[in-house]
Design a protein around this motif. Structure first.
Motif, mmCIF file in Angstrom:
data_model
loop_
_atom_site.group_PDB
_atom_site.id
_atom_site.type_symbol
_atom_site.label_atom_id
_atom_site.label_comp_id
_atom_site.label_asym_id
_atom_site.label_seq_id
_atom_site.Cartn_x
_atom_site.Cartn_y
_atom_site.Cartn_z
ATOM 1 N N LEU A 154 1.103 -0.644 -0.240
ATOM 2 C CA LEU A 154 0.178 -0.088 -0.234
ATOM 3 C C LEU A 154 1.156 1.210 0.156
ATOM 4 C CD1 LEU A 154 -2.488 1.503 -0.243
ATOM 5 C CD2 LEU A 154 -2.505 1.065 3.396
ATOM 6 N N GLU A 155 2.203 1.262 0.981
ATOM 7 C CA GLU A 155 3.167 2.089 0.924
ATOM 8 C C GLU A 155 3.449 2.275 -0.869
ATOM 9 O OE1 GLU A 155 5.839 1.225 3.668
ATOM 10 O OE2 GLU A 155 4.246 1.340 5.597
ATOM 11 N N ASN A 156 3.757 1.730 -0.656
ATOM 12 C CA ASN A 156 4.366 1.471 -2.643
ATOM 13 C C ASN A 156 2.989 2.013 -3.724
ATOM 14 O OD1 ASN A 156 7.072 0.170 -1.906
ATOM 15 N ND2 ASN A 156 6.367 -1.441 -2.109
ATOM 16 N N TYR A 157 1.984 1.579 -3.464
ATOM 17 C CA TYR A 157 0.706 2.238 -4.537
ATOM 18 C C TYR A 157 1.218 4.114 -3.847
ATOM 19 C CZ TYR A 157 -3.349 3.393 -5.936
ATOM 20 O OH TYR A 157 -4.483 4.128 -6.850
ATOM 21 N N TYR A 158 1.133 4.326 -2.947
ATOM 22 C CA TYR A 158 1.155 5.406 -2.258
ATOM 23 C C TYR A 158 2.447 6.359 -3.221
ATOM 24 C CZ TYR A 158 -2.588 5.305 0.923
ATOM 25 O OH TYR A 158 -4.127 5.318 1.955
ATOM 26 N N THR A 159 3.014 5.439 -3.010
ATOM 27 C CA THR A 159 4.710 5.721 -4.080
ATOM 28 C C THR A 159 4.300 6.397 -5.145
ATOM 29 O OG1 THR A 159 6.251 5.022 -1.618
ATOM 30 C CG2 THR A 159 7.173 6.017 -4.437
ATOM 31 N N GLY A 160 3.073 5.600 -6.206
ATOM 32 C CA GLY A 160 2.621 5.786 -6.843
ATOM 33 C C GLY A 160 1.842 6.967 -7.358
ATOM 34 N N VAL A 161 1.152 6.990 -6.694
ATOM 35 C CA VAL A 161 0.320 7.822 -6.399
ATOM 36 C C VAL A 161 1.289 9.554 -6.423
ATOM 37 C CG1 VAL A 161 -1.965 9.090 -5.761
ATOM 38 C CG2 VAL A 161 -1.673 6.522 -5.683
ATOM 39 N N LYS A 162 1.754 9.617 -5.730
ATOM 40 C CA LYS A 162 2.815 10.860 -5.594
ATOM 41 C C LYS A 162 3.199 10.912 -7.283
ATOM 42 C CE LYS A 162 3.806 10.240 -0.591
ATOM 43 N NZ LYS A 162 4.881 9.020 0.801
ATOM 44 N N ASN A 163 3.716 10.261 -8.071
ATOM 45 C CA ASN A 163 4.767 9.990 -8.821
ATOM 46 C C ASN A 163 3.241 10.285 -10.031
ATOM 47 O OD1 ASN A 163 7.551 9.576 -8.524
ATOM 48 N ND2 ASN A 163 6.891 9.133 -7.106
ATOM 49 N N ASP A 164 2.673 10.515 -10.010
ATOM 50 C CA ASP A 164 1.243 11.026 -10.634
ATOM 51 C C ASP A 164 0.764 9.470 -11.620
ATOM 52 O OD1 ASP A 164 1.272 13.420 -10.529
ATOM 53 O OD2 ASP A 164 3.003 13.650 -11.461
ATOM 54 N N LEU A 165 1.467 8.384 -11.102
ATOM 55 C CA LEU A 165 0.905 7.212 -12.237
ATOM 56 C C LEU A 165 -0.856 7.101 -11.881
ATOM 57 C CD1 LEU A 165 3.889 4.499 -10.610
ATOM 58 C CD2 LEU A 165 3.531 6.243 -12.453
ATOM 59 N N ILE A 166 -0.934 6.244 -12.658
ATOM 60 C CA ILE A 166 -2.814 6.652 -12.119
ATOM 61 C C ILE A 166 -2.711 4.968 -12.318
ATOM 62 C CG2 ILE A 166 -4.864 7.166 -13.759
ATOM 63 C CD1 ILE A 166 -4.053 9.697 -13.927
ATOM 64 N N GLY A 167 -3.371 4.272 -11.790
ATOM 65 C CA GLY A 167 -4.315 2.647 -11.718
ATOM 66 C C GLY A 167 -4.603 2.169 -10.657
ATOM 67 N N GLU A 168 -5.333 1.278 -10.263
ATOM 68 C CA GLU A 168 -5.897 0.745 -9.822
ATOM 69 C C GLU A 168 -4.512 -0.293 -8.672
ATOM 70 O OE1 GLU A 168 -9.809 -1.042 -10.686
ATOM 71 O OE2 GLU A 168 -8.212 -1.339 -12.256
ATOM 72 N N PRO A 169 -5.483 -0.757 -7.223
ATOM 73 C CA PRO A 169 -4.198 -1.204 -6.944
ATOM 74 C C PRO A 169 -5.217 -2.589 -6.808
ATOM 75 C CG PRO A 169 -6.287 -0.131 -5.415
ATOM 76 C CD PRO A 169 -5.636 0.318 -6.827
ATOM 77 N N SER A 170 -3.889 -3.774 -5.895
ATOM 78 C CA SER A 170 -4.422 -4.937 -6.228
ATOM 79 C C SER A 170 -5.821 -4.884 -5.225
ATOM 80 C CB SER A 170 -2.882 -6.011 -6.194
ATOM 81 O OG SER A 170 -3.052 -5.790 -4.501
ATOM 82 N N GLU A 171 -5.929 -6.306 -5.521
ATOM 83 C CA GLU A 171 -6.968 -7.097 -4.329
ATOM 84 C C GLU A 171 -6.837 -6.988 -2.780
ATOM 85 O OE1 GLU A 171 -9.484 -11.267 -3.640
ATOM 86 O OE2 GLU A 171 -9.697 -10.832 -5.081
ATOM 87 N N MET A 172 -5.196 -7.547 -2.443
ATOM 88 C CA MET A 172 -4.845 -6.864 -1.077
ATOM 89 C C MET A 172 -4.327 -5.772 -0.762
ATOM 90 S SD MET A 172 -2.951 -10.718 -1.229
ATOM 91 C CE MET A 172 -2.603 -10.314 1.007
ATOM 92 N N VAL A 173 -4.075 -4.465 -1.620
ATOM 93 C CA VAL A 173 -3.342 -3.463 -1.277
ATOM 94 C C VAL A 173 -5.105 -2.870 -1.303
ATOM 95 C CG1 VAL A 173 -2.745 -1.326 -2.604
ATOM 96 C CG2 VAL A 173 -1.407 -3.538 -2.518
ATOM 97 N N ASP A 174 -6.180 -3.095 -2.438
ATOM 98 C CA ASP A 174 -7.428 -2.408 -2.057
ATOM 99 C C ASP A 174 -8.050 -2.487 -0.416
ATOM 100 O OD1 ASP A 174 -9.560 -1.151 -3.629
ATOM 101 O OD2 ASP A 174 -10.937 -2.096 -3.176
ATOM 102 N N LYS A 175 -8.199 -3.770 -0.312
ATOM 103 C CA LYS A 175 -8.712 -4.312 1.325
ATOM 104 C C LYS A 175 -7.859 -3.228 2.714
ATOM 105 C CE LYS A 175 -9.851 -8.800 0.261
ATOM 106 N NZ LYS A 175 -11.133 -8.879 0.317
ATOM 107 N N ALA A 176 -6.186 -3.528 2.425
ATOM 108 C CA ALA A 176 -5.660 -2.221 2.664
ATOM 109 C C ALA A 176 -5.424 -0.899 3.310
ATOM 110 C CB ALA A 176 -3.719 -2.592 3.155
ATOM 111 N N TRP A 177 -6.040 -0.386 1.700
ATOM 112 C CA TRP A 177 -6.516 0.543 1.789
ATOM 113 C C TRP A 177 -7.684 0.959 2.474
ATOM 114 C CZ3 TRP A 177 -6.998 3.202 -3.382
ATOM 115 C CH2 TRP A 177 -7.551 4.799 -3.572
ATOM 116 N N HIS A 178 -8.659 0.576 2.179
ATOM 117 C CA HIS A 178 -10.123 0.317 2.921
ATOM 118 C C HIS A 178 -10.011 0.659 4.423
ATOM 119 C CE1 HIS A 178 -13.049 -1.020 -0.554
ATOM 120 N NE2 HIS A 178 -12.344 -0.899 -0.521
ATOM 121 N N ALA A 179 -9.473 -0.664 4.907
ATOM 122 C CA ALA A 179 -9.275 -0.118 6.876
ATOM 123 C C ALA A 179 -8.115 0.823 6.711
ATOM 124 C CB ALA A 179 -7.749 -1.496 6.546
#
Length: 120
Positions: free
Chosen positions: A13-38
């Motif tokens: 999830l931290e890696n996903y957030y790093t991608g967002v900070k670097n203007d990457l657009i895309g979906e998290p994986s199913e497991m990353v999405d669960k962590a994001w929900h939490a």
């Protein structure tokens, strides 16, 4: 989810957030999405996190909203760029030691209690 799986998912999830900070657009994986929900559940903490890390509130748009998103979101979701997996984009960004299992795992949800209309 085991403690190890939970920790690995939070790291991704931290890696996903790093991608967002670097203007990457895309979906998290199913497991990353669960962590994001939490993470979102503690809304004041999540709001402060977003403001300090992104400078704006990072909205989560569930996949099941279908066509209800605005035109701008629809354009993003239907773009070719959006179709490239976030795992690939993070690797191309130079992130190392990504947990491929967290990014590729898909659960199989079976519900044998639901009967088809024809079976009734």
């Amino acid at each position: 989810m085991s403690d190890t799986d939970a920790l690995n998912t939070i790291i991704e999830l931290e890696n996903y957030y790093t991608g967002v900070k670097n203007d990457l657009i895309g979906e998290p994986s199913e497991m990353v999405d669960k962590a994001w929900h939490a993470h979102i559940l503690n809304t004041p903490m999540y709001f402060n996190f977003c403001e300090s890390n992104f400078g704006y509130y990072l909205h989560h748009i569930p996949y099941w909203t279908g066509g209800s998103e605005d035109q701008q979101t629809q354009a993003i979701v239907s773009s070719l760029e959006f179709q490239i997996p976030m795992y690939t984009k993070l690797k191309n960004l130079g992130l190392q030691h990504l947990n491929e299992t967290v990014w590729t795992y898909k659960s199989i949800e079976l519900n044998y209690n639901i009967k088809k209309k024809d079976d009734l």
